[in-house]
Write a protein that holds these residues in place. Structure first.
Motif, PDB file in Angstrom:
ATOM      1  N   ALA A   1      -0.404   8.650  13.818  1.00  0.00           N
ATOM      2  CA  ALA A   1       0.706   9.391  13.207  1.00  0.00           C
ATOM      3  C   ALA A   1       1.671   8.438  12.509  1.00  0.00           C
ATOM      4  CB  ALA A   1       1.432  10.202  14.278  1.00  0.00           C
ATOM      5  N   GLU A   2       2.009   7.329  13.174  1.00  0.00           N
ATOM      6  CA  GLU A   2       2.953   6.371  12.588  1.00  0.00           C
ATOM      7  C   GLU A   2       2.334   5.656  11.390  1.00  0.00           C
ATOM      8  OE1 GLU A   2       4.441   3.785  15.627  1.00  0.00           O
ATOM      9  OE2 GLU A   2       5.241   5.422  16.828  1.00  0.00           O
ATOM     10  N   MET A   3       1.055   5.297  11.503  1.00  0.00           N
ATOM     11  CA  MET A   3       0.373   4.655  10.377  1.00  0.00           C
ATOM     12  C   MET A   3       0.289   5.591   9.173  1.00  0.00           C
ATOM     13  SD  MET A   3      -2.897   2.544  11.792  1.00  0.00           S
ATOM     14  CE  MET A   3      -2.743   1.088  12.819  1.00  0.00           C
ATOM     15  N   THR A   4       0.018   6.858   9.425  1.00  0.00           N
ATOM     16  CA  THR A   4      -0.108   7.830   8.341  1.00  0.00           C
ATOM     17  C   THR A   4       1.210   7.958   7.582  1.00  0.00           C
ATOM     18  OG1 THR A   4      -1.813   9.066   9.546  1.00  0.00           O
ATOM     19  CG2 THR A   4      -0.650  10.228   7.785  1.00  0.00           C
ATOM     20  N   THR A   5       2.311   7.984   8.331  1.00  0.00           N
ATOM     21  CA  THR A   5       3.631   8.040   7.694  1.00  0.00           C
ATOM     22  C   THR A   5       3.850   6.821   6.809  1.00  0.00           C
ATOM     23  OG1 THR A   5       4.562   9.301   9.535  1.00  0.00           O
ATOM     24  CG2 THR A   5       6.114   8.128   8.115  1.00  0.00           C
ATOM     25  N   GLU A   6       3.490   5.647   7.327  1.00  0.00           N
ATOM     26  CA  GLU A   6       3.672   4.422   6.543  1.00  0.00           C
ATOM     27  C   GLU A   6       2.736   4.396   5.335  1.00  0.00           C
ATOM     28  OE1 GLU A   6       3.549  -0.408   7.232  1.00  0.00           O
ATOM     29  OE2 GLU A   6       4.438   0.904   8.740  1.00  0.00           O
ATOM     30  N   ALA A   7       1.509   4.893   5.519  1.00  0.00           N
ATOM     31  CA  ALA A   7       0.556   4.925   4.407  1.00  0.00           C
ATOM     32  C   ALA A   7       1.060   5.821   3.286  1.00  0.00           C
ATOM     33  CB  ALA A   7      -0.801   5.404   4.899  1.00  0.00           C
ATOM     34  N   GLN A   8       1.634   6.954   3.650  1.00  0.00           N
ATOM     35  CA  GLN A   8       2.168   7.871   2.650  1.00  0.00           C
ATOM     36  C   GLN A   8       3.336   7.235   1.901  1.00  0.00           C
ATOM     37  OE1 GLN A   8       2.990  11.237   5.159  1.00  0.00           O
ATOM     38  NE2 GLN A   8       0.929  12.104   4.915  1.00  0.00           N
ATOM     39  N   SER A   9       4.155   6.470   2.628  1.00  0.00           N
ATOM     40  CA  SER A   9       5.268   5.774   1.981  1.00  0.00           C
ATOM     41  C   SER A   9       4.747   4.761   0.977  1.00  0.00           C
ATOM     42  CB  SER A   9       6.132   5.066   3.034  1.00  0.00           C
ATOM     43  OG  SER A   9       6.707   6.000   3.919  1.00  0.00           O
ATOM     44  N   GLY A  10       3.682   4.047   1.363  1.00  0.00           N
ATOM     45  CA  GLY A  10       3.089   3.061   0.468  1.00  0.00           C
ATOM     46  C   GLY A  10       2.501   3.693  -0.773  1.00  0.00           C
ATOM     47  N   ASN A  11       1.877   4.845  -0.601  1.00  0.00           N
ATOM     48  CA  ASN A  11       1.269   5.525  -1.747  1.00  0.00           C
ATOM     49  C   ASN A  11       2.330   6.112  -2.680  1.00  0.00           C
ATOM     50  OD1 ASN A  11      -1.365   4.977  -0.962  1.00  0.00           O
ATOM     51  ND2 ASN A  11      -1.478   6.794   0.343  1.00  0.00           N
ATOM     52  N   ASN A  12       3.482   6.494  -2.114  1.00  0.00           N
ATOM     53  CA  ASN A  12       4.540   7.097  -2.920  1.00  0.00           C
ATOM     54  C   ASN A  12       5.401   6.059  -3.624  1.00  0.00           C
ATOM     55  OD1 ASN A  12       3.744   9.655  -2.141  1.00  0.00           O
ATOM     56  ND2 ASN A  12       5.141   9.728  -0.383  1.00  0.00           N
ATOM     57  N   ASP A  13       5.423   4.843  -3.056  1.00  0.00           N
ATOM     58  CA  ASP A  13       6.258   3.789  -3.641  1.00  0.00           C
ATOM     59  C   ASP A  13       5.379   2.573  -3.931  1.00  0.00           C
ATOM     60  OD1 ASP A  13       8.085   1.885  -4.362  1.00  0.00           O
ATOM     61  OD2 ASP A  13       9.298   1.998  -2.545  1.00  0.00           O
ATOM     62  N   GLN A  14       5.008   2.380  -5.171  1.00  0.00           N
ATOM     63  CA  GLN A  14       4.098   1.301  -5.558  1.00  0.00           C
ATOM     64  C   GLN A  14       4.726  -0.084  -5.398  1.00  0.00           C
ATOM     65  OE1 GLN A  14       0.836   1.948  -6.365  1.00  0.00           O
ATOM     66  NE2 GLN A  14       1.422   4.014  -5.746  1.00  0.00           N
ATOM     67  N   ASN A  15       6.055  -0.126  -5.183  1.00  0.00           N
ATOM     68  CA  ASN A  15       6.727  -1.413  -5.030  1.00  0.00           C
ATOM     69  C   ASN A  15       6.796  -1.879  -3.585  1.00  0.00           C
ATOM     70  OD1 ASN A  15       7.393  -1.657  -7.824  1.00  0.00           O
ATOM     71  ND2 ASN A  15       9.025  -0.140  -7.510  1.00  0.00           N
ATOM     72  N   ILE A  16       6.237  -1.083  -2.675  1.00  0.00           N
ATOM     73  CA  ILE A  16       6.376  -1.422  -1.260  1.00  0.00           C
ATOM     74  C   ILE A  16       5.610  -2.692  -0.897  1.00  0.00           C
ATOM     75  CG2 ILE A  16       4.426  -0.109  -0.291  1.00  0.00           C
ATOM     76  CD1 ILE A  16       6.433   0.916   1.838  1.00  0.00           C
ATOM     77  N   GLY A  17       4.493  -2.948  -1.589  1.00  0.00           N
ATOM     78  CA  GLY A  17       3.793  -4.218  -1.424  1.00  0.00           C
ATOM     79  C   GLY A  17       2.921  -4.321  -0.189  1.00  0.00           C
ATOM     80  N   HIS A  18       2.890  -3.300   0.639  1.00  0.00           N
ATOM     81  CA  HIS A  18       2.070  -3.365   1.854  1.00  0.00           C
ATOM     82  C   HIS A  18       1.450  -2.001   2.116  1.00  0.00           C
ATOM     83  CE1 HIS A  18       0.627  -4.400   5.814  1.00  0.00           C
ATOM     84  NE2 HIS A  18       1.295  -3.379   6.328  1.00  0.00           N
ATOM     85  N   TYR A  19       0.157  -2.011   2.419  1.00  0.00           N
ATOM     86  CA  TYR A  19      -0.559  -0.776   2.714  1.00  0.00           C
ATOM     87  C   TYR A  19      -1.227  -0.905   4.088  1.00  0.00           C
ATOM     88  CZ  TYR A  19      -0.014  -0.109  -2.315  1.00  0.00           C
ATOM     89  OH  TYR A  19       0.505   0.022  -3.576  1.00  0.00           O
ATOM     90  N   VAL A  20      -1.429   0.215   4.744  1.00  0.00           N
ATOM     91  CA  VAL A  20      -2.023   0.184   6.092  1.00  0.00           C
ATOM     92  C   VAL A  20      -3.346   0.950   6.150  1.00  0.00           C
ATOM     93  CG1 VAL A  20       0.190  -0.118   7.264  1.00  0.00           C
ATOM     94  CG2 VAL A  20      -0.677   2.199   6.850  1.00  0.00           C
ATOM     95  N   ASP A  21      -3.974   1.151   4.998  1.00  0.00           N
ATOM     96  CA  ASP A  21      -5.210   1.938   5.003  1.00  0.00           C
ATOM     97  C   ASP A  21      -6.328   1.245   5.782  1.00  0.00           C
ATOM     98  OD1 ASP A  21      -4.762   4.406   3.328  1.00  0.00           O
ATOM     99  OD2 ASP A  21      -4.013   2.880   1.977  1.00  0.00           O
ATOM    100  N   LYS A  22      -6.416  -0.064   5.722  1.00  0.00           N
ATOM    101  CA  LYS A  22      -7.438  -0.771   6.495  1.00  0.00           C
ATOM    102  C   LYS A  22      -7.218  -0.551   7.993  1.00  0.00           C
ATOM    103  CE  LYS A  22      -7.274  -5.332   6.684  1.00  0.00           C
ATOM    104  NZ  LYS A  22      -7.068  -5.697   8.129  1.00  0.00           N
ATOM    105  N   GLU A  23      -5.974  -0.673   8.416  1.00  0.00           N
ATOM    106  CA  GLU A  23      -5.653  -0.464   9.822  1.00  0.00           C
ATOM    107  C   GLU A  23      -5.913   0.985  10.236  1.00  0.00           C
ATOM    108  OE1 GLU A  23      -3.786  -2.012   7.618  1.00  0.00           O
ATOM    109  OE2 GLU A  23      -3.608  -4.068   8.386  1.00  0.00           O
ATOM    110  N   LEU A  24      -5.605   1.911   9.320  1.00  0.00           N
ATOM    111  CA  LEU A  24      -5.864   3.328   9.606  1.00  0.00           C
ATOM    112  C   LEU A  24      -7.363   3.596   9.757  1.00  0.00           C
ATOM    113  CD1 LEU A  24      -3.504   5.661   7.550  1.00  0.00           C
ATOM    114  CD2 LEU A  24      -4.179   5.945   9.942  1.00  0.00           C
ATOM    115  N   ALA A  25      -8.163   2.940   8.936  1.00  0.00           N
ATOM    116  CA  ALA A  25      -9.614   3.120   9.020  1.00  0.00           C
ATOM    117  C   ALA A  25     -10.116   2.741  10.409  1.00  0.00           C
ATOM    118  CB  ALA A  25     -10.317   2.285   7.951  1.00  0.00           C
ATOM    119  N   TYR A  26      -9.671   1.590  10.904  1.00  0.00           N
ATOM    120  CA  TYR A  26     -10.087   1.162  12.249  1.00  0.00           C
ATOM    121  C   TYR A  26      -9.559   2.119  13.321  1.00  0.00           C
ATOM    122  CZ  TYR A  26     -11.902  -3.395  10.723  1.00  0.00           C
ATOM    123  OH  TYR A  26     -12.646  -4.403  10.154  1.00  0.00           O
TER     124      TYR A  26
END
Length: 272
Positions: A139-164
């Motif tokens: 749940a927490e990773m998904t929230t962060e992933a959505q933030s990353g997808n909505n803001d291209q300047n965030i510079g960090h994505y958690v999709d790899k971590e979400l996959a695991y």
């Protein structure tokens, strides 16, 4: 070569590690630790990396020593606590490991620590706490992933971590979705390719996993988790000689890796 400092030595250590030179990586990380002031975050971070290098080469005594020193130099340091937790897991002292991870989780926001805590609950047989913690992580990773997808300047994505994370609850479709999202951003990254390969292995699509694991190994990295995954993929894809060689190399120093992966690798090796 001009003016080496803790950052220079740390980066040199990482490069040596991913190119398969663990002895050189350890030497460089020792220099990183010696270049810093005891107790500083950067120094203790380097000391933790040194401990992890020792874990990957099966030297748990030195790993534990460095985690203990780090905790003495910087009381409450989350990553020293997490290191001691991994040593406790290796000793099958799950209650001690849980206590260390809870302390670490209370002082820093790090999905890896939460996931490690969920893993220990699972190993202890506490499925309820394991599942609850894993759901919280996703749940927490998904929230962060959505933030990353909505803001291209965030510079960090958690999709790899979400996959695991999704793999741990056998949600292969979501695991593949997030692994490929990260792969499309960084198609040459060795860690991302390892993730995609492991997702396809977990789905049973072994042939599809092979090219990704080969890319993950392109630097001749000797990380035991990576080598175990590669050996298992090669075995299921039908290349038994390469699988045997890779698994033997992964396990020869008895590295401190997850029990599930180690046991699966040992069982597979006996069939080759």
């Amino acid at each position: 070569s001009i003016r080496p400092d803790i950052r220079s030595y740390s980066r040199a250590s990482y490069l040596r590690e991913i190119y398969g030179d663990y002895a050189g990586a350890i030497d460089a990380m020792k220099m990183a630790v010696e270049a810093g002031r005891p107790g500083d975050e950067s120094t203790e971070w380097s000391r933790i990396q040194l401990g992890h290098l020792y874990e990957n080469t099966g030297d748990l005594l030195n790993a534990k020593m460095h985690y203990t020193i780090s905790l003495e130099n910087r009381p409450g340091y989350a990553y020293a606590l997490a290191g001691l937790a991994r040593i406790a897991v290796a000793d099958k002292d799950y209650n001690k490991a849980i206590n260390y991870y809870i302390q670490a989780d209370s002082s820093v926001t790090d999905f890896a620590i939460k996931e490690a805590l969920a893993d220990v609950y699972r190993q202890k047989g506490d499925k309820a706490n394991a599942d609850e913690m894993q759901k919280q992580v996703i749940a927490e990773m998904t929230t962060e992933a959505q933030s990353g997808n909505n803001d291209q300047n965030i510079g960090h994505y958690v999709d790899k971590e979400l996959a695991y994370a999704y793999l741990k609850i056998n949600d292969f479709d979501n695991a593949e979705k997030h692994a490929l999202l990260e792969y499309n951003r960084r198609p040459d990254n060795i860690d991302v390719n390892e993730c995609v390969a492991w997702v396809y292995y977990s789905k049973g699509d072994y042939a599809k996993a092979v090219p990704y694991i080969k890319t993950a190994l392109k630097t001749n990295c000797k990380n035991p988790t990576l080598l175990c995954r590669a050996g298992l993929i090669y075995a299921k894809a039908g290349d038994k000689p390469l699988a045997k060689l890779t698994l033997e190399q992964a396990l020869k120093s008895n590295p401190n890796i997850t029990d599930n992966l180690k046991n699966e690798s040992l069982t597979q090796l006996q069939t080759l």
